[in-house]
Write a protein that holds these residues in place. Structure first.
Motif, PDB file in Angstrom:
ATOM      1  N   ALA A 168       0.781  -1.427   0.350  1.00  0.00           N
ATOM      2  CA  ALA A 168      -0.134  -0.092  -0.141  1.00  0.00           C
ATOM      3  C   ALA A 168       0.953   0.990   0.064  1.00  0.00           C
ATOM      4  O   ALA A 168       0.589   2.455  -0.716  1.00  0.00           O
ATOM      5  N   HIS A 169       1.890   1.280   0.707  1.00  0.00           N
ATOM      6  CA  HIS A 169       2.843   2.614   0.876  1.00  0.00           C
ATOM      7  C   HIS A 169       3.468   2.946  -0.228  1.00  0.00           C
ATOM      8  O   HIS A 169       3.929   4.337  -0.741  1.00  0.00           O
ATOM      9  N   ALA A 170       4.049   2.102  -1.486  1.00  0.00           N
ATOM     10  CA  ALA A 170       4.473   1.791  -2.603  1.00  0.00           C
ATOM     11  C   ALA A 170       3.235   2.881  -3.244  1.00  0.00           C
ATOM     12  O   ALA A 170       3.347   3.363  -4.791  1.00  0.00           O
ATOM     13  N   ALA A 171       1.730   2.724  -3.220  1.00  0.00           N
ATOM     14  CA  ALA A 171       0.966   3.536  -4.117  1.00  0.00           C
ATOM     15  C   ALA A 171       1.725   5.286  -4.566  1.00  0.00           C
ATOM     16  O   ALA A 171       0.915   5.263  -5.419  1.00  0.00           O
ATOM     17  N   ILE A 172       1.666   5.529  -3.480  1.00  0.00           N
ATOM     18  CA  ILE A 172       1.754   7.015  -3.784  1.00  0.00           C
ATOM     19  C   ILE A 172       3.064   7.654  -4.611  1.00  0.00           C
ATOM     20  O   ILE A 172       3.202   7.800  -5.333  1.00  0.00           O
ATOM     21  N   LEU A 173       4.412   5.796  -4.656  1.00  0.00           N
ATOM     22  CA  LEU A 173       5.029   5.946  -5.525  1.00  0.00           C
ATOM     23  C   LEU A 173       4.535   5.982  -6.930  1.00  0.00           C
ATOM     24  O   LEU A 173       4.584   7.124  -7.914  1.00  0.00           O
ATOM     25  N   GLY A 174       3.346   4.679  -7.228  1.00  0.00           N
ATOM     26  CA  GLY A 174       2.515   5.246  -8.295  1.00  0.00           C
ATOM     27  C   GLY A 174       1.190   6.001  -8.341  1.00  0.00           C
ATOM     28  O   GLY A 174       1.615   6.570  -9.799  1.00  0.00           O
ATOM     29  N   VAL A 175       1.239   7.091  -7.869  1.00  0.00           N
ATOM     30  CA  VAL A 175       0.700   8.603  -8.036  1.00  0.00           C
ATOM     31  C   VAL A 175       2.370   9.132  -8.963  1.00  0.00           C
ATOM     32  O   VAL A 175       1.584   9.679  -9.504  1.00  0.00           O
ATOM     33  N   ALA A 176       2.861   9.518  -8.173  1.00  0.00           N
ATOM     34  CA  ALA A 176       3.967   9.583  -8.363  1.00  0.00           C
ATOM     35  C   ALA A 176       4.651  10.212 -10.048  1.00  0.00           C
ATOM     36  O   ALA A 176       4.498  10.502 -11.024  1.00  0.00           O
ATOM     37  N   LEU A 177       4.259   8.200 -10.243  1.00  0.00           N
ATOM     38  CA  LEU A 177       4.645   7.464 -11.957  1.00  0.00           C
ATOM     39  C   LEU A 177       3.896   7.736 -12.587  1.00  0.00           C
ATOM     40  O   LEU A 177       3.646   8.244 -13.966  1.00  0.00           O
ATOM     41  N   SER A 178       3.094   7.529 -11.811  1.00  0.00           N
ATOM     42  CA  SER A 178       1.025   8.300 -13.225  1.00  0.00           C
ATOM     43  C   SER A 178       1.189   9.918 -13.826  1.00  0.00           C
ATOM     44  O   SER A 178       1.521   9.858 -14.927  1.00  0.00           O
ATOM     45  N   LEU A 179       2.105  10.671 -12.611  1.00  0.00           N
ATOM     46  CA  LEU A 179       1.889  11.788 -13.288  1.00  0.00           C
ATOM     47  C   LEU A 179       3.141  11.984 -13.476  1.00  0.00           C
ATOM     48  O   LEU A 179       2.888  13.240 -14.395  1.00  0.00           O
ATOM     49  N   ALA A 180       4.146  11.760 -13.704  1.00  0.00           N
ATOM     50  CA  ALA A 180       5.060  11.953 -14.625  1.00  0.00           C
ATOM     51  C   ALA A 180       5.197  11.672 -16.365  1.00  0.00           C
ATOM     52  O   ALA A 180       5.657  11.865 -17.145  1.00  0.00           O
ATOM     53  N   LEU A 181       4.288  10.123 -16.271  1.00  0.00           N
ATOM     54  CA  LEU A 181       4.830   9.937 -17.404  1.00  0.00           C
ATOM     55  C   LEU A 181       2.797   9.778 -18.061  1.00  0.00           C
ATOM     56  O   LEU A 181       2.754   9.499 -18.740  1.00  0.00           O
ATOM     57  N   GLY A 182       1.849  10.587 -17.191  1.00  0.00           N
ATOM     58  CA  GLY A 182       0.698  11.280 -17.493  1.00  0.00           C
ATOM     59  C   GLY A 182      -0.193   9.822 -18.318  1.00  0.00           C
ATOM     60  O   GLY A 182      -1.071   9.696 -19.032  1.00  0.00           O
ATOM     61  N   LEU A 183      -0.273   9.280 -17.108  1.00  0.00           N
ATOM     62  CA  LEU A 183      -0.443   7.660 -16.737  1.00  0.00           C
ATOM     63  C   LEU A 183      -1.799   7.780 -16.049  1.00  0.00           C
ATOM     64  O   LEU A 183      -2.214   8.194 -15.121  1.00  0.00           O
ATOM     65  N   PRO A 184      -3.019   6.796 -16.658  1.00  0.00           N
ATOM     66  CA  PRO A 184      -4.093   7.336 -15.096  1.00  0.00           C
ATOM     67  C   PRO A 184      -3.791   6.762 -13.672  1.00  0.00           C
ATOM     68  O   PRO A 184      -2.656   5.955 -13.737  1.00  0.00           O
ATOM     69  N   ILE A 185      -3.936   7.329 -12.929  1.00  0.00           N
ATOM     70  CA  ILE A 185      -3.540   7.342 -11.557  1.00  0.00           C
ATOM     71  C   ILE A 185      -3.174   5.804 -11.173  1.00  0.00           C
ATOM     72  O   ILE A 185      -2.442   5.059 -10.612  1.00  0.00           O
ATOM     73  N   ALA A 186      -4.620   4.927 -11.383  1.00  0.00           N
ATOM     74  CA  ALA A 186      -5.019   3.265 -10.548  1.00  0.00           C
ATOM     75  C   ALA A 186      -3.983   2.708 -11.466  1.00  0.00           C
ATOM     76  O   ALA A 186      -3.195   1.138 -10.613  1.00  0.00           O
ATOM     77  N   LEU A 187      -4.015   2.700 -12.604  1.00  0.00           N
ATOM     78  CA  LEU A 187      -2.405   2.204 -13.445  1.00  0.00           C
ATOM     79  C   LEU A 187      -1.300   2.041 -13.268  1.00  0.00           C
ATOM     80  O   LEU A 187       0.033   1.412 -12.500  1.00  0.00           O
ATOM     81  N   GLY A 188      -0.579   3.499 -12.373  1.00  0.00           N
ATOM     82  CA  GLY A 188       0.345   3.795 -11.931  1.00  0.00           C
ATOM     83  C   GLY A 188       0.401   2.958 -10.832  1.00  0.00           C
ATOM     84  O   GLY A 188       1.544   2.169 -10.591  1.00  0.00           O
ATOM     85  N   VAL A 189      -0.223   2.745  -9.907  1.00  0.00           N
ATOM     86  CA  VAL A 189      -0.507   2.347  -8.314  1.00  0.00           C
ATOM     87  C   VAL A 189      -0.006   0.866  -8.778  1.00  0.00           C
ATOM     88  O   VAL A 189       0.868   0.586  -8.116  1.00  0.00           O
ATOM     89  N   LEU A 190      -1.277   0.721  -9.695  1.00  0.00           N
ATOM     90  CA  LEU A 190      -0.598  -0.764 -10.200  1.00  0.00           C
ATOM     91  C   LEU A 190       0.388  -1.918 -10.157  1.00  0.00           C
ATOM     92  O   LEU A 190       0.250  -2.830  -9.916  1.00  0.00           O
ATOM     93  N   VAL A 191       1.100  -0.913 -10.937  1.00  0.00           N
ATOM     94  CA  VAL A 191       1.787  -0.826 -11.273  1.00  0.00           C
ATOM     95  C   VAL A 191       3.557  -0.749 -10.268  1.00  0.00           C
ATOM     96  O   VAL A 191       4.050  -2.188 -10.120  1.00  0.00           O
TER      97      VAL A 191
END
Length: 264
Positions: free
Chosen positions: A42-65
């Motif tokens: 779950a803590h990795a989710a915030i890293l996923g949010v950052a990944l999504s914002l940086a790459l222009g991905l849907p938030i849910a996809l970045g969090v899942l990755v």
């Protein structure tokens, strides 16, 4: 105007959908004593949010990755001398800290970080609702498909191998389901509270259940009631909705503990 145009209806459906997805998965987390594993994912989710914002991905996809990457790292990098619990702690808090720093460095994008930390169920859209219930259906399907094998691998890995069940494969199923849950529930309760919704209803259901299936069903009911009660508390007392849902689940756990002690 349709029923789903009412934000309260959408919020209630989002909370119930998340609780139904979390309940059976939470039972395996409790049985396997994997609470910190779920916390690290779950803590990795915030890293996923950052990944999504940086790459222009849907938030849910970045969090899942990010959640899948964390789960894979936890499985492969447990250091025999450092200890599994210490490795979990290092990875969990490193991912959270790096994610928070990365989000703060994301230029030109306005983001309500608190919504991802503690949830913002009142802002759930129709698209979010479809994602939550779709993800819940995938989790339910995965667990139903592998239910008996998962139970066998949880109770006795050696017996599972003798029966032709690979415990590592079943662990991978739980890893995938946990990552999906993190991705779909971050909007509801936030990254810091996801594991609470996993564990507390399952722990509250334990005294009332005689079978694994009974525990999963009872946990689903407790989780759904906690979601609705927490939403009601939030609207009545103007409290944060995600924490209110978890507080309602905690109250259910307290009641179940008192009832268990009186009975036994």
């Amino acid at each position: 105007m349709t029923l789903l145009d009412d934000f309260l209806v959408r919020s209630a459906l989002a909370g119930v959908g998340t609780a139904l997805a979390a309940a059976p998965l939470g039972c395996f987390v409790v049985w396997r004593r994997m609470a910190y594993f779920g916390d690290a994912t779950a803590h990795a989710a915030i890293l996923g949010v950052a990944l999504s914002l940086a790459l222009g991905l849907p938030i849910a996809l970045g969090v899942l990755v990010a959640a899948l990457a964390m789960a894979g790292a936890l499985t492969r990098l447990a250091h025999p001398t450092l200890g599994a619990d210490a490795t979990l702690a290092v990875l969990a808090y490193s991912a959270l800290a790096i994610g928070l720093v990365a989000v703060s460095l994301t230029g030109g994008v306005r983001i309500d970080l608190e919504a991802y930390l503690f949830g913002d169920i009142l802002a759930v859209s129709r698209g979010d609702l479809a994602l939550i219930w779709g993800g819940a259906a995938v989790i339910a399907g995965l667990l139903a498909w592998r239910w008996q094998a998962l139970l066998t691998a949880t109770l006795d890995p050696d017996l599972a191998r003798a029966a032709g069940v690979d415990p590592r494969r079943e662990e991978a199923v739980l890893t995938l389901a946990t990552a999906i849950l993190v991705a779909l529930s971050i909007k509801v309760v936030g990254a810091l509270l996801i594991v609470s919704l996993l564990i507390i209803p399952a722990a509250a259901a334990r005294p009332f259940a005689r079978t694994p299936e009974g525990m999963a069903t009872t946990a689903a009911g407790i989780g759904a009631l906690a979601a609705i009660a927490g939403l009601g508390l939030s609207l009545e007392a103007d409290t944060p909705t995600g924490p209110s849902i978890v507080a309602a689940a905690a109250l259910a756990f307290a009641v179940s503990t008192v009832m268990r002690r009186r009975a036994g």
